[in-house]
Write an enzyme that holds these catalytic residues in place. Structure first.
Site, short mmCIF file in Angstrom:
data_model
loop_
_atom_site.label_atom_id
_atom_site.label_comp_id
_atom_site.label_asym_id
_atom_site.label_seq_id
_atom_site.Cartn_x
_atom_site.Cartn_y
_atom_site.Cartn_z
N ASP A 156 59.00 40.88 1.44
CA ASP A 156 59.57 39.99 2.44
C ASP A 156 59.24 38.57 2.03
O ASP A 156 58.07 38.17 2.07
CB ASP A 156 58.96 40.34 3.80
N ILE A 157 60.24 37.81 1.65
CA ILE A 157 60.00 36.46 1.15
C ILE A 157 59.32 35.56 2.18
O ILE A 157 58.61 34.63 1.83
CB ILE A 157 61.30 35.82 0.60
N ASN A 216 73.47 28.88 4.12
CA ASN A 216 74.90 28.64 4.21
C ASN A 216 75.11 27.13 4.22
O ASN A 216 74.16 26.36 4.30
CB ASN A 216 75.51 29.33 5.45
N VAL A 259 68.32 36.73 4.46
CA VAL A 259 67.18 35.88 4.13
C VAL A 259 67.21 34.59 4.96
O VAL A 259 66.18 34.17 5.50
CB VAL A 259 67.17 35.54 2.62
N ASP A 260 68.37 33.99 5.07
CA ASP A 260 68.52 32.74 5.80
C ASP A 260 68.05 32.88 7.25
O ASP A 260 67.24 32.09 7.74
CB ASP A 260 69.99 32.30 5.75
N SER A 292 72.97 35.14 -3.12
CA SER A 292 74.40 35.51 -3.08
C SER A 292 74.71 37.00 -3.22
O SER A 292 75.87 37.38 -3.22
CB SER A 292 75.22 34.73 -4.13
N THR A 293 73.70 37.86 -3.32
CA THR A 293 73.98 39.27 -3.55
C THR A 293 74.19 40.08 -2.28
O THR A 293 74.65 41.22 -2.35
CB THR A 293 72.86 39.94 -4.37
N GLY A 294 73.88 39.52 -1.13
CA GLY A 294 74.08 40.24 0.13
C GLY A 294 75.51 40.07 0.62
O GLY A 294 76.46 40.49 -0.04
#
Length: 183
Positions: free
Chosen positions: A18-19, A32, A41-42, A130-132
């Site tokens: 978990d970042i 975004n 994540v955002d 960008s992978t989600g």
């Protein structure tokens, strides 16, 4: 568990986690363009970091407008175990040509690393940008991230001590570890 890859005095590692729990000087947010928080994540960074991050993001957008894809800005980290959050906007895969998407994703990493060093950071943690929901192919994203970071640290030896790629699942972790071993 981590996979070490050292280049020019900078340790490059991939780990699952978990970042928002990683203790580093700067953690990177896959933001975004409005910087107001969203999903993935955002959203987690905004929730865990608290209102101060949102307030700083609103000030940035009020001053300069929405953040462009490939760019990055920095704020404090609020309640997160970091000094800073670097917000960068990755490309939405189906909205750009593959070559342009790859270039923009690489820019996210380079811009973020530049901001980290400009703010006296030695350790940086990246999510899988960008992978989600943005749909960037995870293999290409991992390759782009690793090559961009390796090239950046090789050109600036000793400016960072550690770069972490914090993966949210085992498939991403496998790709990053494999990429670090092969590069």
């Amino acid at each position: 568990m981590t996979e070490d890859k050292t280049g020019q005095g900078t340790s490059l590692q991939a780990q699952m986690g978990d970042i928002t729990k990683i203790e580093v000087d700067a953690l990177v947010n896959a933001a975004n363009t409005s910087l107001i928080g969203g999903g993935g994540v955002d959203g987690a960074i905004h929730r865990e970091g608290g209102d101060s991050i949102r307030s700083e993001c609103q000030e940035i957008v009020a001053a300069q407008g929405p953040l462009e894809v490939g760019q990055a800005v920095i704020t404090g980290a609020g309640r997160l175990p970091a000094r800073y959050v670097i917000h960068t906007v990755g490309p939405i895969w189906h909205e750009v040509a593959p070559e342009e998407g790859t270039r923009l994703l690489a820019s996210c990493y380079s811009e973020s690393l530049g901001l980290a060093v400009a703010n006296d950071c030695e350790t940086v943690a990246f999510p899988c940008i960008s992978t989600g929901a943005y749909g960037f192919p995870i293999g290409l994203a991992a390759t782009t991230a690793i090559r961009t970071v390796q090239k950046w640290v090789a050109a600036r030896p000793g400016e960072l001590s550690e770069v972490l790629f914090v993966c949210f699942d085992s498939s991403n972790l496998h790709l990053y570890r494999a990429g670090l071993r092969s590069e």
